[in-house]
Design a protein around this motif. Structure first.
Motif, PDB file in Angstrom:
ATOM      1  N   GLY A 159      23.666 -24.751  52.894  1.00 39.71           N
ATOM      2  CA  GLY A 159      24.741 -25.715  52.347  1.00 39.71           C
ATOM      3  C   GLY A 159      24.610 -25.810  50.896  1.00 39.71           C
ATOM      4  N   ALA A 160      23.516 -25.585  50.398  1.00 40.56           N
ATOM      5  CA  ALA A 160      23.432 -25.577  48.901  1.00 40.56           C
ATOM      6  C   ALA A 160      24.155 -24.411  48.048  1.00 40.56           C
ATOM      7  CB  ALA A 160      21.951 -25.841  48.520  1.00 40.56           C
ATOM      8  N   GLN A 161      24.508 -23.612  48.549  1.00 37.62           N
ATOM      9  CA  GLN A 161      25.161 -22.245  48.177  1.00 37.62           C
ATOM     10  C   GLN A 161      26.675 -22.662  47.331  1.00 37.62           C
ATOM     11  OE1 GLN A 161      26.268 -19.076  50.750  1.00 37.62           O
ATOM     12  NE2 GLN A 161      26.284 -20.599  52.333  1.00 37.62           N
ATOM     13  N   TYR A 162      26.911 -21.939  46.531  1.00 31.63           N
ATOM     14  CA  TYR A 162      28.338 -22.461  45.698  1.00 31.63           C
ATOM     15  C   TYR A 162      28.842 -21.070  45.406  1.00 31.63           C
ATOM     16  CZ  TYR A 162      25.550 -21.072  41.594  1.00 31.63           C
ATOM     17  OH  TYR A 162      24.748 -20.565  40.823  1.00 31.63           O
ATOM     18  N   GLY A 163      30.009 -21.209  45.003  1.00 30.05           N
ATOM     19  CA  GLY A 163      30.777 -20.264  44.668  1.00 30.05           C
ATOM     20  C   GLY A 163      31.907 -20.103  45.561  1.00 30.05           C
ATOM     21  N   ALA A 164      32.953 -19.353  44.932  1.00 32.04           N
ATOM     22  CA  ALA A 164      34.253 -19.090  45.837  1.00 32.04           C
ATOM     23  C   ALA A 164      34.199 -17.675  46.538  1.00 32.04           C
ATOM     24  CB  ALA A 164      35.610 -19.244  44.989  1.00 32.04           C
ATOM     25  N   VAL A 165      33.917 -16.929  46.027  1.00 34.16           N
ATOM     26  CA  VAL A 165      33.759 -15.461  46.636  1.00 34.16           C
ATOM     27  C   VAL A 165      32.312 -15.141  46.977  1.00 34.16           C
ATOM     28  CG1 VAL A 165      34.364 -13.106  46.336  1.00 34.16           C
ATOM     29  CG2 VAL A 165      35.994 -14.742  45.548  1.00 34.16           C
ATOM     30  N   ILE A 166      31.585 -14.917  45.612  1.00 33.40           N
ATOM     31  CA  ILE A 166      30.122 -14.649  45.984  1.00 33.40           C
ATOM     32  C   ILE A 166      29.082 -15.928  45.976  1.00 33.40           C
ATOM     33  CG2 ILE A 166      28.032 -13.396  44.782  1.00 33.40           C
ATOM     34  CD1 ILE A 166      30.151 -11.683  43.339  1.00 33.40           C
ATOM     35  N   LYS A 167      28.796 -16.162  47.030  1.00 31.58           N
ATOM     36  CA  LYS A 167      27.907 -17.433  47.187  1.00 31.58           C
ATOM     37  C   LYS A 167      26.429 -17.114  46.634  1.00 31.58           C
ATOM     38  CE  LYS A 167      31.225 -19.308  49.772  1.00 31.58           C
ATOM     39  NZ  LYS A 167      32.008 -20.560  49.226  1.00 31.58           N
ATOM     40  N   GLU A 168      25.876 -18.040  45.996  1.00 32.61           N
ATOM     41  CA  GLU A 168      24.621 -18.157  45.388  1.00 32.61           C
ATOM     42  C   GLU A 168      24.010 -19.436  45.623  1.00 32.61           C
ATOM     43  OE1 GLU A 168      24.113 -16.290  41.638  1.00 32.61           O
ATOM     44  OE2 GLU A 168      25.520 -14.806  41.941  1.00 32.61           O
ATOM     45  N   ILE A 169      22.894 -19.391  45.170  1.00 24.04           N
ATOM     46  CA  ILE A 169      21.971 -20.664  44.965  1.00 24.04           C
ATOM     47  C   ILE A 169      21.039 -20.457  43.776  1.00 24.04           C
ATOM     48  CG2 ILE A 169      21.835 -21.232  47.502  1.00 24.04           C
ATOM     49  CD1 ILE A 169      19.125 -20.456  47.592  1.00 24.04           C
ATOM     50  N   ASP A 170      20.683 -21.489  43.251  1.00 25.23           N
ATOM     51  CA  ASP A 170      19.879 -21.442  42.079  1.00 25.23           C
ATOM     52  C   ASP A 170      18.886 -22.631  41.924  1.00 25.23           C
ATOM     53  OD1 ASP A 170      21.169 -23.722  40.462  1.00 25.23           O
ATOM     54  OD2 ASP A 170      22.676 -22.433  39.814  1.00 25.23           O
ATOM     55  N   PRO A 171      17.800 -22.820  41.179  1.00 28.63           N
ATOM     56  CA  PRO A 171      16.693 -23.582  41.277  1.00 28.63           C
ATOM     57  C   PRO A 171      17.300 -25.194  41.053  1.00 28.63           C
ATOM     58  CG  PRO A 171      15.751 -21.944  40.379  1.00 28.63           C
ATOM     59  CD  PRO A 171      17.224 -21.683  40.367  1.00 28.63           C
ATOM     60  N   SER A 172      18.451 -25.313  40.245  1.00 35.72           N
ATOM     61  CA  SER A 172      18.888 -26.512  39.856  1.00 35.72           C
ATOM     62  C   SER A 172      19.461 -27.278  41.208  1.00 35.72           C
ATOM     63  CB  SER A 172      20.149 -26.559  38.880  1.00 35.72           C
ATOM     64  OG  SER A 172      20.980 -25.733  39.070  1.00 35.72           O
ATOM     65  N   VAL A 173      20.080 -26.259  42.006  1.00 34.69           N
ATOM     66  CA  VAL A 173      20.961 -26.889  43.280  1.00 34.69           C
ATOM     67  C   VAL A 173      19.698 -27.219  44.258  1.00 34.69           C
ATOM     68  CG1 VAL A 173      22.438 -26.133  44.983  1.00 34.69           C
ATOM     69  CG2 VAL A 173      22.853 -25.455  42.605  1.00 34.69           C
ATOM     70  N   ILE A 174      18.904 -26.273  44.556  1.00 36.37           N
ATOM     71  CA  ILE A 174      17.837 -26.441  45.515  1.00 36.37           C
ATOM     72  C   ILE A 174      16.691 -27.390  45.252  1.00 36.37           C
ATOM     73  CG2 ILE A 174      18.550 -24.312  46.801  1.00 36.37           C
ATOM     74  CD1 ILE A 174      15.961 -23.424  45.982  1.00 36.37           C
ATOM     75  N   GLY A 175      16.231 -27.820  43.886  1.00 41.15           N
ATOM     76  CA  GLY A 175      15.262 -28.342  43.526  1.00 41.15           C
ATOM     77  C   GLY A 175      14.994 -29.740  43.941  1.00 41.15           C
ATOM     78  N   THR A 176      16.228 -30.170  44.322  1.00 38.33           N
ATOM     79  CA  THR A 176      16.192 -31.809  44.737  1.00 38.33           C
ATOM     80  C   THR A 176      15.887 -31.877  46.287  1.00 38.33           C
ATOM     81  OG1 THR A 176      18.556 -31.716  45.207  1.00 38.33           O
ATOM     82  CG2 THR A 176      17.640 -32.672  43.089  1.00 38.33           C
ATOM     83  N   MET A 177      15.715 -30.543  47.008  1.00 42.20           N
ATOM     84  CA  MET A 177      15.548 -30.676  48.477  1.00 42.20           C
ATOM     85  C   MET A 177      14.285 -31.555  48.743  1.00 42.20           C
ATOM     86  SD  MET A 177      14.288 -27.698  50.782  1.00 42.20           S
ATOM     87  CE  MET A 177      15.543 -26.519  50.716  1.00 42.20           C
ATOM     88  N   PRO A 178      14.567 -32.501  49.624  1.00 40.45           N
ATOM     89  CA  PRO A 178      13.250 -33.338  49.949  1.00 40.45           C
ATOM     90  C   PRO A 178      12.395 -32.520  51.040  1.00 40.45           C
ATOM     91  CG  PRO A 178      14.838 -33.866  51.085  1.00 40.45           C
ATOM     92  CD  PRO A 178      15.450 -32.979  50.254  1.00 40.45           C
ATOM     93  N   VAL A 179      11.026 -32.379  50.310  1.00 43.11           N
ATOM     94  CA  VAL A 179       9.996 -31.756  51.391  1.00 43.11           C
ATOM     95  C   VAL A 179       9.159 -32.753  51.918  1.00 43.11           C
ATOM     96  CG1 VAL A 179       8.242 -29.700  51.194  1.00 43.11           C
ATOM     97  CG2 VAL A 179      10.144 -29.600  49.724  1.00 43.11           C
ATOM     98  N   PRO A 180       9.022 -32.923  53.212  1.00 41.00           N
ATOM     99  CA  PRO A 180       8.306 -33.760  54.009  1.00 41.00           C
ATOM    100  C   PRO A 180       6.706 -33.658  53.665  1.00 41.00           C
ATOM    101  CG  PRO A 180       9.135 -32.799  55.628  1.00 41.00           C
ATOM    102  CD  PRO A 180       9.871 -32.292  54.249  1.00 41.00           C
ATOM    103  N   LEU A 181       5.793 -34.334  53.395  1.00 39.88           N
ATOM    104  CA  LEU A 181       4.263 -33.939  53.151  1.00 39.88           C
ATOM    105  C   LEU A 181       3.310 -34.498  54.191  1.00 39.88           C
ATOM    106  CD1 LEU A 181       4.299 -34.915  49.452  1.00 39.88           C
ATOM    107  CD2 LEU A 181       4.526 -32.512  50.565  1.00 39.88           C
ATOM    108  N   LEU A 182       2.903 -33.714  55.116  1.00 44.88           N
ATOM    109  CA  LEU A 182       2.156 -34.244  55.947  1.00 44.88           C
ATOM    110  C   LEU A 182       0.668 -34.238  55.314  1.00 44.88           C
ATOM    111  CD1 LEU A 182       2.962 -31.509  58.881  1.00 44.88           C
ATOM    112  CD2 LEU A 182       3.593 -33.763  58.859  1.00 44.88           C
ATOM    113  N   ALA A 183      -0.222 -35.006  56.181  1.00 41.48           N
ATOM    114  CA  ALA A 183      -1.593 -35.083  55.728  1.00 41.48           C
ATOM    115  C   ALA A 183      -2.087 -33.737  55.157  1.00 41.48           C
ATOM    116  CB  ALA A 183      -2.366 -35.686  56.607  1.00 41.48           C
ATOM    117  N   LYS A 184      -2.983 -33.970  54.260  1.00 38.53           N
ATOM    118  CA  LYS A 184      -3.380 -32.654  53.640  1.00 38.53           C
ATOM    119  C   LYS A 184      -4.088 -31.842  54.679  1.00 38.53           C
ATOM    120  CE  LYS A 184      -4.719 -32.649  49.354  1.00 38.53           C
ATOM    121  NZ  LYS A 184      -5.555 -32.697  48.156  1.00 38.53           N
ATOM    122  N   VAL A 185      -4.974 -32.349  55.502  1.00 40.08           N
ATOM    123  CA  VAL A 185      -5.759 -31.554  56.509  1.00 40.08           C
ATOM    124  C   VAL A 185      -4.858 -30.819  57.449  1.00 40.08           C
ATOM    125  CG1 VAL A 185      -5.639 -33.613  58.198  1.00 40.08           C
ATOM    126  CG2 VAL A 185      -7.386 -31.597  58.330  1.00 40.08           C
TER     127      VAL A 185
END
Length: 298
Positions: A159-185
């Motif tokens: 869903g984070a891809q952008y562009g009308a013809v050639i779809k792309e993603i870059d770090p500025s777009v996907i950098g805000t993706m929330p990553v759930p953090l389980l316990a370290k073990v």
């Protein structure tokens, strides 16, 4: 006729993501909402990993016999076993083309969102600039890779891809993706599982290469990489070849007569064993599907 729809608050249009494409809200925002309802703490991807985003570079291809560096395109990275179809001139190799072990490689254009965990095999080849390199820093790379392969991680990347013809993603777009953090073990346990799977993948690659070499040796055939196709010399760097009238076989498309195929057929004819037409060994050969390009043997 049924119509799928999703209700989106005006906040996301005025002060939020400011995206008007419905696909973003159906994939990326859906994944974000689901992750935000998780009971586990979350961190944005950019706080857990670094990115290597390569720009376009001039590709100069040579043959393996000329000291070419194995090069994988944005699709070939996800093939197994790995096999380079093209080789870069050593002087055309840009810094950063070689991924590091345990880097996560994400297709940022074309098949956007697909990812693979780099092992020793991938670390030895140059990889296309259309592949985003993710370097886990504050999190176990195996765990992060497994999360990106989940439906939530993949949907966000899609869903984070952008562009009308050639779809792309870059770090500025996907950098805000929330990553759930389980316990370290638990994260370490998933990390070990991912590394175990990667090790088996690498072992399988090595075994296939060994089996292929033994087969060539038993058949008395050289490795295909050692077979040099014959092209006409050209001062302009354009590869060309000639085909005799008696060899046309009713085909005028150049790809049918490429020297690589003729050179391999000549090598096969010089092996230890007599060549037999495939039709003499198979009960039937027929096209599978409407394209007629896939063959099934019974």
């Amino acid at each position: 006729m049924s119509l799928s729809y999703l209700r989106v608050g005006s906040y996301y249009l005025r002060e939020g993501e400011k995206r008007l494409d419905a696909n973003y809200y159906n994939l990326a925002l859906w994944a974000r909402w689901a992750l935000e309802r998780s009971r586990w703490p979350r961190q944005p991807l950019e706080a857990l990993a670094g990115f290597t985003y390569l720009g376009r570079f001039k590709r100069r291809y040579v043959s393996p016999s000329e000291g070419g560096v194995p090069f994988l395109g944005s699709r070939e990275v996800f093939f197994w076993p790995l096999k380079a179809e093209k080789y870069l001139h050593p002087k055309a190799v840009e810094p950063g083309l070689f991924p590091g072990e345990c880097d996560i490689l994400i297709a940022r254009s074309g098949s956007v969102g697909y990812s693979v965990l780099a092992g020793r095999s991938l670390a030895k080849v140059a990889v296309s600039e259309h592949i985003l390199r993710v370097h886990a820093q504050q999190i176990e790379p195996g765990y992060l890779y497994l999360f990106l392969r989940t439906q939530y991680g993949f949907s966000y990347l899609q869903g984070a891809q952008y562009g009308a013809v050639i779809k792309e993603i870059d770090p500025s777009v996907i950098g805000t993706m929330p990553v759930p953090l389980l316990a370290k073990v638990l994260r370490r346990r998933f990390h070990r599982i991912a590394l175990s799977a990667l090790a088996k993948r690498e072992k399988g690659q090595a075994l296939l290469e060994e089996a292929r070499g033994r087969l060539y040796q038993r058949l008395g055939l050289p490795s295909p990489e050692q077979v040099k196709p014959s092209y006409l010399s050209s001062s302009h760097g354009v590869r060309s070849f000639s085909v005799g009238h008696s060899d046309l076989e009713g085909r005028l498309d150049a790809s049918y007569h490429v020297p690589e195929a003729r050179s391999l057929l000549k090598a096969l004819a010089g092996g230890k064993y007599e060549l037999v037409p495939l039709a003499d060994l198979a009960l039937s050969i027929f096209p599978l599907g409407s394209s007629g390009t896939t063959w099934l043997l019974k």
